[in-house]
Scaffold this motif. Sequence first.
Motif, PDB file in Angstrom:
ATOM      1  N   HIS A  43       0.797  -1.227   0.000  1.00 44.06           N
ATOM      2  CA  HIS A  43       0.000   0.000   0.000  1.00 44.06           C
ATOM      3  C   HIS A  43       0.832   1.281   0.000  1.00 44.06           C
ATOM      4  N   ALA A  44       2.169   1.169  -0.017  1.00 39.32           N
ATOM      5  CA  ALA A  44       2.980   2.386   0.079  1.00 39.32           C
ATOM      6  C   ALA A  44       3.216   3.053  -1.274  1.00 39.32           C
ATOM      7  N   GLY A  45       2.650   2.511  -2.340  1.00 42.62           N
ATOM      8  CA  GLY A  45       2.812   3.145  -3.641  1.00 42.62           C
ATOM      9  C   GLY A  45       3.952   2.516  -4.443  1.00 42.62           C
ATOM     10  N   GLU A  46       4.312   3.180  -5.563  1.00 37.87           N
ATOM     11  CA  GLU A  46       5.367   2.668  -6.430  1.00 37.87           C
ATOM     12  C   GLU A  46       6.746   2.955  -5.820  1.00 37.87           C
ATOM     13  N   ALA A  47       7.651   1.979  -5.988  1.00 27.38           N
ATOM     14  CA  ALA A  47       9.034   2.090  -5.507  1.00 27.38           C
ATOM     15  C   ALA A  47       9.113   2.648  -4.087  1.00 27.38           C
ATOM     16  N   PRO A  48       8.423   2.023  -3.156  1.00 27.55           N
ATOM     17  CA  PRO A  48       8.445   2.551  -1.787  1.00 27.55           C
ATOM     18  C   PRO A  48       9.783   2.300  -1.100  1.00 27.55           C
ATOM     19  N   GLY A  91       4.801   5.921   2.191  1.00 30.17           N
ATOM     20  CA  GLY A  91       3.563   5.933   1.426  1.00 30.17           C
ATOM     21  C   GLY A  91       2.528   6.890   1.991  1.00 30.17           C
ATOM     22  N   PRO A  92       1.257   6.760   1.527  1.00 27.38           N
ATOM     23  CA  PRO A  92       0.190   7.684   1.927  1.00 27.38           C
ATOM     24  C   PRO A  92      -0.342   7.459   3.337  1.00 27.38           C
ATOM     25  N   GLY A  93       0.037   6.384   3.975  1.00 30.84           N
ATOM     26  CA  GLY A  93      -0.447   6.115   5.331  1.00 30.84           C
ATOM     27  C   GLY A  93      -1.642   5.186   5.334  1.00 30.84           C
ATOM     28  N   VAL A  94      -1.807   4.446   6.426  1.00 28.33           N
ATOM     29  CA  VAL A  94      -2.931   3.521   6.568  1.00 28.33           C
ATOM     30  C   VAL A  94      -4.225   4.319   6.635  1.00 28.33           C
ATOM     31  N   PRO A  95      -5.249   3.953   5.853  1.00 29.68           N
ATOM     32  CA  PRO A  95      -6.518   4.682   5.899  1.00 29.68           C
ATOM     33  C   PRO A  95      -7.104   4.714   7.306  1.00 29.68           C
TER      34      PRO A  95
END
Length: 579
Positions: free
Chosen positions: A486-491, A512-516
Motif C-alpha cells: 500500500h505504500a505506492g510505487e518504488a516505496p 507511502g500515503p499512510g494507513v486509511p
Amino acid sequence: MVVPPWPVVASFAAAGGTALLVRYLWRYRGKPGADWFLASLSAQATWSLSYGVALVTFAEPMRWALEVLSWAAMAGTGVYFLAFALAYTGRGGVVDRARVGFAAFPALVGLIGATNPVHGLAWVDFEVVRVLGVAGATYDMRLWALLSATGGVLLITVGSLLLFDTVVSYGPLYRREAVAVGLSTVPPVAAVLAWLHGVGPVPELSFVTVAFLPHVALDAYAFVGSDMFEFHPATRRVGERAAIDDLGAPVVIVDEQRRVVTLNGAAERAFGVEKAGALTRPLAALLGEEGADPAEAETATVQSGGRRRVFTVTTTPLTDAGGTHVGYTVVFQDVTDERRREQRLGVLNRVPRHNLRNDMTVVQGFTEAAAREVDDPAVRDMLGRAESKAAELVALGEKARTVERVLDSDPRAERVELADLLATVRAEHVGAADANGGRVGTEGTAADEGAEGATVTVEATDAAVTADPAVLQVVVGTLLENALEHAGEAPTVTLSAERRDGGVAVTVADDGPGVPAHELDALSAGAESALEHGSGLGLWLANWGATALGGDLSFDTREGTRATLTVPDGEKREPTGES
C-alpha cells in the motif's frame, strides 16, 4: 462530710463511666451491632446505679424492689451483649429472627422477680443485712434465678467467643480493640460466678458493679478514638456470603471427601436440586457423574431440565486459619453456548476456506490458460483481472491459515536476536538477503531491491527479546507486507529495532500515503462493521499477534506510516517452551 462506703462509690462510678461511654457511642446508632451494644451498656448503667442505691437502702421493701431491678438489668446486659456480638460479626440474621426474644428476656426476668412473692420461683427468705457499712441481702435462689444468672453468663461468654473468633479470622484490623471488648467481660463474669456460688469473704454483697470499672475502661480503650463501628467484620462476612450467593456462576463448597457442604442459588438452578436435598451428598452424584470426580476434571457435563449443559470446573482448596485443609470451593462456568458457537465457527471457517483455497487455485489455473489462448485484448484484460482476483482470494485463504496456525499454537519463549529476525523477514518478502549481493548502507544496515522497485532497509543493533519467535516473525512480516502493498510505487521501507523501557520496539516505516483512517478505526473498535472495515486480514493478524506477545501495536500516519510493535522483554524468566 460523710464519704459513702467504697462499694457504693465504685457502683456509682461504674454507672457514670458507662453513661459517658453511651453518650460517646450514641453517634454510631444504626451501625451493625451498635444499637444492641448501646442497649447492653444502658442495662449495665442501670444495674450499677440501682445496685449502688440498693447498698444504701436498708428498708426491706425498697431494697427488694431494687434487687429485682438489678436482676432485670443483669439479664439485659447479657442478652444484649450477645445480640451485639452476633450483629457486629455479620450474623445479624440470627438477631433479626429472634429480635422479640432478645428484647423481651430482661422484662421477663424482671416480671418473674416482681411477682416472686406469689410463686416463689426466683428466691425465698429474702433478708437485708448490714455488712461493710452497706445494705447487703441474703436469699436462697431457686431454679429460675439460677437459670437466669447462669444463662446471662453463658450469653456473655458466647458473645466474647464470637468476638475472639473474629479476631482470628478477620486479620489485623482492630485486633487489639476486639480483644479488649472480649476481655472486658472477664471481670464482671468472674464476679457473677463468685456471687452465685458464695465465693469470697462477703457473700452478702455482689461485686459485679465494682468489676464493671475495668470493663468500662477496656470498652473505652476499644471504642473511644477508633472507628471500630465504621469498619466492622459484618462487611466482610456479609460480603463473602453475597459473593457466593449473588454470583451468577454455580458455586459448590465440598469437604475433603467431596461431599456437598453448601451451594449457591445458581448451583441449585443449574443442577436442578434444592440445597436441603443436596447437602452431604457426593458432588459426583449431585451432577449425575457416574464414578467420576468433577472436582478433579476440567469440564463437567450435566443433564438438567431436559438440556445438556457443559461447564468448565475450577477447584480451589480451602484451608482454615491454622492452615489445615478442610475442603474445596468448586466453581462451574457454563460454556455450553460458547462450545456450540466454537463448533459452528470451526465448521464455517474451515470448510469455506478449504474450498476457497482449492477451488480458487483451479480457477486461477484455468484463467491463466484461457488468457494464453485468446487474442482479443479486451478478453485477455478481463481474464487478467479475474486471475488477479483469484490470486488475492488464494492469498487471503493462506493468510487465514496463518492466523489459525500461529495464534492458536502453544506459545513459546525463546531469546530472539532482532537483527537476524528482521533480515529473515526482509528476505521472505523481497528476495534472498545476501549481505554480499545487496546494497550496503551504514554500519549494521543492509538493503535489497525488490517488490517492483521497493527498497527495504534493516536497521538493528544488538537488540534482543525473549518472546515467541514464530508470532513475532509473522507480525513483523505482516506489517512489511502491508507497507509494500500500500505504500505506492518504488516505496522505501525501513525495519528497525531498539531497546525501550524494559522491552523492545520494532518499527516498520514507509513513505507511502499512510494507513486509511477507517482501517485503524476498525482495529480500535475491536470489531468489523459495515461502515468501518479493513481491506483484509493483515492488520487484524498483526494486532492479534501483538496481543499474543503481550505487547502493543501503534500507528503514526503523519508522514507515511510508522507501525511500531512494542514487546516486553521476558529475559529474566526462563523460557517455557511449549506449554
